[in-house]
Design a protein around this motif. Structure first.
Motif, short mmCIF file in Angstrom:
data_model
loop_
_atom_site.label_atom_id
_atom_site.label_comp_id
_atom_site.label_asym_id
_atom_site.label_seq_id
_atom_site.Cartn_x
_atom_site.Cartn_y
_atom_site.Cartn_z
N GLN A 101 -37.33 35.80 -35.71
CA GLN A 101 -37.90 37.06 -35.15
C GLN A 101 -37.97 37.81 -36.37
OE1 GLN A 101 -34.62 36.86 -31.24
NE2 GLN A 101 -35.15 39.00 -32.34
N SER A 157 -38.00 30.34 -25.07
CA SER A 157 -37.23 31.29 -24.80
C SER A 157 -37.56 31.89 -23.46
CB SER A 157 -37.56 32.59 -25.77
OG SER A 157 -37.07 33.87 -25.47
N VAL A 158 -36.58 32.72 -22.64
CA VAL A 158 -37.09 33.35 -21.64
C VAL A 158 -38.29 34.39 -21.80
CG1 VAL A 158 -34.65 33.53 -20.54
CG2 VAL A 158 -35.29 35.13 -22.24
N HIS A 159 -38.42 34.73 -23.13
CA HIS A 159 -39.55 35.53 -23.41
C HIS A 159 -40.85 34.66 -23.42
CE1 HIS A 159 -36.70 38.73 -23.94
NE2 HIS A 159 -36.36 38.34 -24.65
N TRP A 164 -41.50 41.65 -23.89
CA TRP A 164 -40.34 42.21 -24.84
C TRP A 164 -40.88 43.39 -25.87
CZ3 TRP A 164 -36.61 39.08 -28.26
CH2 TRP A 164 -35.26 39.60 -28.44
N TYR A 170 -42.94 37.99 -31.26
CA TYR A 170 -42.15 36.92 -30.96
C TYR A 170 -42.30 36.72 -29.30
CZ TYR A 170 -37.69 34.40 -29.47
OH TYR A 170 -36.66 33.59 -29.07
N GLY A 201 -31.89 31.95 -22.55
CA GLY A 201 -31.73 33.39 -22.57
C GLY A 201 -31.04 33.92 -23.80
N ALA A 202 -30.07 34.86 -23.58
CA ALA A 202 -29.22 35.48 -24.66
C ALA A 202 -28.11 34.50 -24.93
CB ALA A 202 -28.44 36.74 -24.12
N ILE A 207 -29.67 34.96 -34.47
CA ILE A 207 -30.65 35.52 -34.35
C ILE A 207 -30.43 37.02 -33.72
CG2 ILE A 207 -31.60 34.57 -31.97
CD1 ILE A 207 -34.23 34.12 -33.40
N ASN A 208 -29.44 36.97 -32.78
CA ASN A 208 -29.12 38.21 -32.02
C ASN A 208 -27.70 38.89 -32.29
OD1 ASN A 208 -27.83 36.10 -30.90
ND2 ASN A 208 -28.92 36.42 -28.93
N MET A 221 -26.38 43.65 -23.16
CA MET A 221 -26.91 42.10 -22.91
C MET A 221 -26.42 41.53 -21.45
SD MET A 221 -26.42 39.55 -25.85
CE MET A 221 -27.85 39.19 -26.98
N MET A 262 -31.27 35.19 -16.37
CA MET A 262 -31.90 36.17 -16.93
C MET A 262 -33.22 36.38 -16.68
SD MET A 262 -32.22 36.96 -21.14
CE MET A 262 -31.01 38.36 -21.39
C1 BGC Z 1 -33.96 35.82 -28.46
C2 BGC Z 1 -32.79 36.42 -28.49
C3 BGC Z 1 -32.48 37.48 -27.29
C4 BGC Z 1 -32.72 36.51 -26.15
C5 BGC Z 1 -32.55 37.09 -24.75
C6 BGC Z 1 -34.14 34.95 -27.17
O1 BGC Z 1 -35.31 34.36 -27.29
O2 BGC Z 1 -34.20 35.06 -29.63
O3 BGC Z 1 -32.85 37.29 -29.70
O4 BGC Z 1 -30.99 37.58 -27.17
O5 BGC Z 1 -34.06 35.92 -26.24
O6 BGC Z 1 -33.42 38.38 -24.81
#
Ligand code: BGC
Length: 272
Positions: A101, A157-159, A164, A170, A201-202, A207-208, A221, A262
C-alpha cells in the motif's frame, strides 16, 4: 517426515512476499500440509531466512528454500521459478501473495506511487501466474500428487469489491486482480489449472499496523467486522492450504472472502 497422506505431500509451492505476515503464515501452513516451499522476499532477507528455518526445523513439515526477487520485475519472477524448479523439480502451487500500500488522497497521489502499487499488486500477479502456467504446461499432469495440473492462488483483498477512499491505487489493483483471476480461470480451466483468489479483510500485519496497534484504530476496524474479531495471518494460511489441496478440487474462478463478514456492508447493520 511428512506423512504420505498429508494433503500437499510431494508438491512444491512458491509463496511470494513470505518473509512476514500473511505470506509467512501461508508458507508455514502449506509446509505443514506436506509441501516443499520457496519463500520469496524482496528486501527482508533475515526474516525470510528465519521463516525458512522455522519450517526446516519442523520435522512434520516439507522443506523450505529462500529466493530474493521483486515480483514487479519479470526477470526476478523467472529467477524465483528457475531456482525453485532446479531445487525441487517443479512447481505445483503458486501463491501470488506479495502486495503493498502507498496511501494518498487521490488529488495528491504521485504518479510513481500509483504505478508502484499497480506494478507490485497487479503486474506482479500477472507475471507470477504467467510463469506458473508455463511451468504447469511444461511439466504435465502428475496424477500421483494432484488431480489438477496446477493451482494458482492470488492474494486479493476485500477491496477487490469494496471501494476505499484514500487508497484508490490499492483498490484499483485489487479490482483488476478479480478480472485477471476470472480470465485465467476461463482460459486455463480446460487444461485443469485451477485459479482462485483469497480476499482477506482486516488481518493484523505490518501493512495496517498503524490502525490496529492503537485503541481508537482497533475500535474503528471492529465496526467494519460483523464477527467482531480482527483476523490473524493463520486464518488465511489455513484457507490457502485447503484451497491448494484436492479437497477443493472443484473450486475454480472464485474469490474466497476470509474477512469475518467485512464484505457484508456492516455499516448498514443499523441504518439504511
Ligand atoms: C488492507 C488492510 C486493510 C484491510 C481491510 C487489506 O487489503 O491491506 O490495510 O486493513 O484490507 O480494510
Amino acid at each position: 517426515m511428512t506423512h504420505y497422506k498429508t494433503p500437499l505431500y510431494g508438491q512444491t509451492a512458491i509463496v511470494t512476499g513470505s518473509s512476514a505476515g500473511i505470506g509467512k503464515a501461508v508458507a508455514k501452513t502449506l509446509a505443514k500440509a506436506g509441501a516443499n516451499v520457496t519463500l520469496n522476499y524482496r528486501s527482508s532477507q533475515e526474516a525470510a531466512e528465519e521463516a525458512a528455518h522455522e519450517i526446516n526445523t519442523d520435522s512434520d513439515a516439507g522443506t523450505a528454500i529462500v529466493v530474493q526477487g521483486d515480483v514487479g520485475q519479470e526477470n526476478d519472477v523467472n529467477t524465483i521459478f528457475k531456482q525453485t524448479i532446479s531445487h525441487f523439480g517443479t512447481v505445483d502451487i503458486c501463491v501470488a501473495n506479495a502486495g503493498m500500500q502507498l496511501d494518498h488522497p487521490l488529488h495528491k497521489m504521485p504518479l510513481e506511487d500509483w504505478e508502484q502499487v499497480l506494478r507490485v499488486n497487479l503486474t506482479g500477479q500477472f507475471l507470477c501466474a504467467k510463469a506458473a502456467i508455463l511451468e504447469f504446461k511444461r511439466r504435465g499432469m502428475r496424477e500421483d500428487v494432484s488431480k489438477s495440473l496446477g493451482k494458482i492462488i492470488h492474494m486479493s483483498s476485500v477491496h477487490e469489491i469494496i471501494p476505499w477512499a484514500g487508497h484508490a491505487n490499492y483498490a484499483a489493483s485489487k479490482g483488476g486482480l478479480l478480472m485477471l483471476m476470472e480470465s485465467i480461470c476461463q482460459e486455463y480451466g480446460p487444461e485443469k489449472i485451477r485459479c482462485n483468489s483469497i480476499a482477506p479483510g482486516a488481518v493484523k500485519t505490518e501493512i495496517n499496523k498503524d490502525v490496529w496497534s492503537n485503541e481508537e484504530g482497533r475500535e474503528q476496524m471492529l465496526k467494519l467486522i460483523p464477527y467482531k474479531r480482527i483476523g490473524i495471518p493463520e486464518d488465511i494460511g489455513q484457507v490457502a492450504s485447503w484451497l491448494a489441496s484436492d479437497q477443493a478440487e472443484y473450486i475454480n474462478g472464485t474469490t474466497i472472502y476470509v474477512d469475518g463478514g467485512m464484505n457484508c456492508y456492516p455499516g448498514f447493520a443499523n441504518g439504511g
